[in-house]
Design an enzyme around this catalytic site. Structure first.
Site, mmCIF file in Angstrom:
data_model
loop_
_atom_site.group_PDB
_atom_site.id
_atom_site.type_symbol
_atom_site.label_atom_id
_atom_site.label_comp_id
_atom_site.label_asym_id
_atom_site.label_seq_id
_atom_site.Cartn_x
_atom_site.Cartn_y
_atom_site.Cartn_z
ATOM 1 N N TYR A 80 -42.390 1.449 7.823
ATOM 2 C CA TYR A 80 -43.431 2.464 7.659
ATOM 3 C C TYR A 80 -43.342 3.501 8.773
ATOM 4 O O TYR A 80 -43.304 4.714 8.531
ATOM 5 C CB TYR A 80 -44.815 1.823 7.636
ATOM 6 C CG TYR A 80 -45.937 2.826 7.481
ATOM 7 C CD1 TYR A 80 -46.016 3.632 6.356
ATOM 8 C CD2 TYR A 80 -46.918 2.965 8.466
ATOM 9 C CE1 TYR A 80 -47.030 4.559 6.200
ATOM 10 C CE2 TYR A 80 -47.945 3.878 8.327
ATOM 11 C CZ TYR A 80 -47.999 4.674 7.194
ATOM 12 O OH TYR A 80 -49.017 5.599 7.058
ATOM 13 N N LYS A 122 -42.287 7.502 8.265
ATOM 14 C CA LYS A 122 -43.231 8.561 8.609
ATOM 15 C C LYS A 122 -42.717 9.415 9.773
ATOM 16 O O LYS A 122 -42.957 10.630 9.821
ATOM 17 C CB LYS A 122 -44.601 7.968 8.944
ATOM 18 C CG LYS A 122 -45.291 7.279 7.774
ATOM 19 C CD LYS A 122 -45.675 8.249 6.659
ATOM 20 C CE LYS A 122 -47.002 8.911 6.930
ATOM 21 N NZ LYS A 122 -47.512 9.662 5.761
#
Length: 359
Positions: A157, A161
């Site tokens: 994640y 990002k």
């Protein structure tokens, strides 16, 4: 400033979700004449209210053609990109969803940026995350600021990002100003990950167990506060543009011990741990490893892993100085009030009556 924003057309991706819908409500409340269009794979959801004047289009951000068509139809002045995948707890520390997460969080962002630039948008705000820095679980993050680098060794994640945020900030130009907002862990009415997961510990008889020393500080962000920050970013990028090309940590600016946060949630539901058992982080780490091996052998999933142990013991809180100085951001809803709202809404959702706490 109100007149300037009121004349703008704003397109928001992921606008039917938890964060996106909160941003829309905040923007519509402060600038009611602003034209807002939502693009999302999902239609409007009953648990996330949208103002009646908002237009909705079903669009998959990973499909460049669909995104381009939406931008061509709306021709927005401002794009706010919140759509993305946040892996659930069971998948947060593994690589099972790597391809899907990367496709949505990175390629979806690239599609949004390209369409915004091609259609003459003047501002682009990206909903990033503190995880671009803090997903490297080997390191403590006490009172960090935006000068801290993103990490090459991170969870999927945070990696995805960080890659998406880099695309956004590099795209900032005189023609289209961009910025990124990095909220910490989010909570608030409509939360489907944090409060539900902590509340579930009551049912599983896990509340007495304290992993590590229980004093590690971390940040949380009420969803209305991150929504306010997005509105401030819109106002900045269409006027002074002092936020152009910048990233900002956004949080409640009230670092709290993870254990105290959990205790506060359980107390709202009338639960107090009957006793406490402290488990050293090293012992819990090996228990997490055993659970990972068991889940690999049996094909099951586990919430206890080496990653979840490190996560529970992590020190993660950031300075809000930059967001205050440039955006004028200050948290409007504090942790105590935010937890009350969150727990009351979640209790209604699951059909539980909260005990009277003397209010």
């Amino acid at each position: 400033m109100a007149e300037i924003v009121a004349s703008k057309k704003v397109l928001i991706s992921g606008g039917t979700g938890f964060v996106g819908s909160a941003i829309i409500r905040a923007l519509a409340e402060k600038h009611p004449s602003c034209a807002i269009t939502v693009i999302d794979r999902s239609p409007p959801r009953p648990q996330h209210d949208l103002p009646k004047q908002v237009e909705c289009m079903q669009v998959d951000v990973t499909n460049a053609r669909e995104v381009g068509k939406a931008f061509l139809t709306v021709n927005p002045d401002v794009a706010i990109h919140t759509a993305g995948i946040v892996p659930c707890l069971a998948d947060r520390f593994g690589r099972r969803l790597e391809r899907t997460v990367w496709k949505t969080n990175v390629e979806g962002t690239r599609n949004m940026l390209n369409a915004a630039a091609e259609n003459g948008a003047e501002a682009f705000i990206f909903t990033s995350t503190c995880c671009v820095t803090t997903d490297d679980l080997r390191i403590s993050y006490p009172n960090i600021n935006e000068r801290w680098p993103t990490s090459p060794a991170s969870l999927i994640y945070g990696e995805s990002k960080a890659a998406a945020e880099a695309l956004v900030l590099e795209a900032s130009s005189d023609e289209m100003a961009t910025c990124a907002l990095r909220p910490s862990v989010l909570f608030g009415p409509g939360d489907y990950q944090l409060v539900p997961a902590i509340h579930a510990c009551i049912r599983r008889y896990e509340t007495p167990f304290i992993i590590g020393n229980g004093f590690n500080l971390w940040d949380v962000t009420h969803v209305s506060n991150i929504a306010d920050a997005h509105v401030l970013a819109v106002e900045n990028l269409v006027t002074s543009r002092t936020a152009a090309g910048e990233a900002f940590f956004i949080q409640n600016n009230e670092p709290i011990a993870f254990r105290d946060f959990c205790l506060a949630i359980w107390a709202h539901f009338g639960h107090i741990p009957p006793f406490e058992i402290r488990i050293p982080e090293g012992l819990a780490y090996f228990a997490g490893l055993a659970c990972e091996i068991t889940s690999w052998v049996t094909g099951s999933t586990t919430t206890l892993s080496r990653g979840s142990v490190r996560d529970a013991c992590a020190v993660r809180y950031a300075s809000g100085d930059k967001a205050k100085a440039i955006l004028g951001y200050e948290a409007r809803i504090g942790i105590e009030e935010g937890l009350r709202q969150s727990c009351e809404e979640y209790a209604r959702r699951i059909g539980v009556e909260l005990p009277d706490r003397g209010r």
